[in-house]
Scaffold this motif. Structure first.
Motif, short mmCIF file in Angstrom:
data_model
loop_
_atom_site.label_atom_id
_atom_site.label_comp_id
_atom_site.label_asym_id
_atom_site.label_seq_id
_atom_site.Cartn_x
_atom_site.Cartn_y
_atom_site.Cartn_z
N THR A 50 -3.63 5.86 5.07
CA THR A 50 -4.39 4.58 5.00
C THR A 50 -3.86 3.22 5.91
O THR A 50 -4.90 2.37 6.37
CB THR A 50 -3.10 4.32 3.43
OG1 THR A 50 -2.93 4.92 2.18
CG2 THR A 50 -2.21 2.83 3.06
N GLN A 74 -4.35 -2.39 -4.00
CA GLN A 74 -4.89 -1.72 -3.14
C GLN A 74 -6.56 -0.85 -3.59
O GLN A 74 -6.85 -0.72 -2.96
CB GLN A 74 -4.12 -0.76 -2.12
CG GLN A 74 -3.29 0.73 -3.00
CD GLN A 74 -2.73 1.68 -2.64
OE1 GLN A 74 -2.31 1.71 -1.53
NE2 GLN A 74 -2.60 2.74 -3.12
N THR A 117 1.34 -1.04 -0.20
CA THR A 117 0.19 0.21 -0.46
C THR A 117 0.89 0.92 0.20
O THR A 117 2.07 1.46 0.67
CB THR A 117 -1.28 0.12 1.52
OG1 THR A 117 -0.24 0.24 2.66
CG2 THR A 117 -1.78 -1.48 0.94
N ASP A 129 3.36 -1.22 4.39
CA ASP A 129 2.72 0.06 3.51
C ASP A 129 4.18 0.76 3.48
O ASP A 129 5.15 1.18 4.58
CB ASP A 129 2.19 0.82 4.68
CG ASP A 129 1.91 2.36 4.36
OD1 ASP A 129 0.15 2.52 2.92
OD2 ASP A 129 2.21 3.04 4.81
N GLY A 141 -3.26 5.18 -0.29
CA GLY A 141 -3.91 4.23 -0.54
C GLY A 141 -5.58 4.35 -0.26
O GLY A 141 -6.75 3.69 -0.68
N LEU A 184 -8.38 1.94 -0.60
CA LEU A 184 -8.76 0.79 -0.28
C LEU A 184 -9.52 -0.15 0.89
O LEU A 184 -9.62 -1.68 0.49
CB LEU A 184 -6.81 1.40 1.04
CG LEU A 184 -6.50 -0.31 2.23
CD1 LEU A 184 -5.69 -0.30 1.20
CD2 LEU A 184 -5.79 0.66 2.88
#
Length: 331
Positions: free
Chosen positions: A51, A104, A16, A44, A19, A23
């Motif tokens: 996110t 994502q 991710t 991430d 996102g 997401l």
């Protein structure tokens, strides 16, 4: 007995970065899968939006969202995937039977994992102890999640009829559609520092092509969101006139793409656990060009595109070795 006790365990790995806009829809589509025995691992890439907060909210909601880590190393979409792959491989040895990868911003069909597990189990019965990868078609949808009747296979020839074509083109295996078995997972060398120019899906596909089997599932199992900020785009087929125009105006881009592809292929060859005849000959073809490359193309029936202009460009770039002088050939 719980249903999970009857289902092989599946690892899902997600990368991710900023996102927050899409997401939740992707994670909801995972939570709503008809197949239940999966665990989700996320890396991430130091998102600057909400996110991480969204991910933590879902983790509290479902314990199958097993781990969220932050990529503190080299940043980029592919290195972020390798970050979570290394984490799973190091900390969850022999725990999973099958492995999937997740973007994502897409939406999975509810039956994606169930359908893929059923298919790959069937192939494993036929090809015992063989590394196996399956991938599928994708359905396009707009940024608002509105599905279309357009499939990715309508825009580009993603069916990999000749598995060796994957060493010369990145158009085939799309990561979010992949499922592969433990035999393939055990082969993969991800301990090394893999450059961000080497896409995770093509890297995995190369292992399957070199040492195992690849199967295309002619069904759209992923809804592929197009919103303008995607890491990967939609390739296009070319008719006579469009191909002619591309030949004259886009050749530098074609050369750049081939240079990256051949560079990532050499990186792969030089970091596999062992080599075979195919990889020895492929390395010679890529480093030598000329007659050796031509022999390889003929021996393994390589053809990465149907239109004549892409075929000409492919052979010109490979046989001449001009890709080795491109600024993009860095590996």
């Amino acid at each position: 007995m719980k249903i999970n006790d009857l289902q092989p365990k599946v690892a899902i790995m997600m990368a991710t970065y900023n996102g927050q806009k899409y997401l939740d829809k992707q994670i909801d589509s995972i939570l709503n899968q008809t197949y239940h025995n999966w665990e989700l691992f996320i890396s991430d890439d130091k998102s600057k939006d909400e996110t991480l907060e969204i991910l933590k909210k879902y983790q509290k909601k479902d314990s199958r969202i097993k781990k969220i880590i932050v990529n503190n190393g080299v940043h980029g979409p592919f290195t972020n995937f390798y970050n979570i792959m290394r984490f799973v491989k190091k900390n969850y040895k022999d725990e999973f039977k099958y492995f999937c990868y997740c973007d994502q911003d897409d939406i999975w069909e509810k039956s994606k994992i169930e359908f893929q597990v059923k298919k790959i189990k069937g192939f494993e019965k036929k090809f015992i102890d063989t590394p196996i990868l399956c991938y599928s078609d994708l359905r396009l949808m707009d940024k608002n999640g509105q599905k279309s009747n357009k499939l990715l296979s309508s825009f580009t020839h993603i069916k990999l009829e000749n598995p060796y074509n994957i060493f010369f083109s990145h158009r085939y295996v799309w990561g979010t559609t992949i499922i592969h078995n433990e035999a393939l997972w055990d082969l993969m060398n991800i301990d090394i520092r893999i450059p961000n120019s080497v896409s995770h899906d093509n890297y995995i596909g190369k292992y399957a092509a070199a040492f195992g089997k690849i199967f295309y599932l002619d069904k759209a199992l992923v809804n592929y969101r197009r919103h303008g900020d995607n890491v990967s785009g939609v390739p296009h087929g070319y008719n006579f006139y469009r191909g002619l125009l591309r030949a004259f105006t886009k050749f530098p881009t074609v050369l750049e793409n081939h240079s990256k592809t051949y560079g990532s292929t050499l990186f792969f060859i030089r970091n596999v656990p062992y080599k075979n005849k195919l990889l020895d000959e492929l390395e010679i073809a890529l480093t030598t060009g000329g007659i050796r490359a031509e022999r390889f193309v003929k021996e393994y029936s390589i053809c990465t595109a149907k239109d004549i202009f892409n075929q000409i460009a492919f052979k010109l770039i490979l046989y001449s070795g001009m890709y080795k002088y491109s600024k993009d050939f860095r590996i």
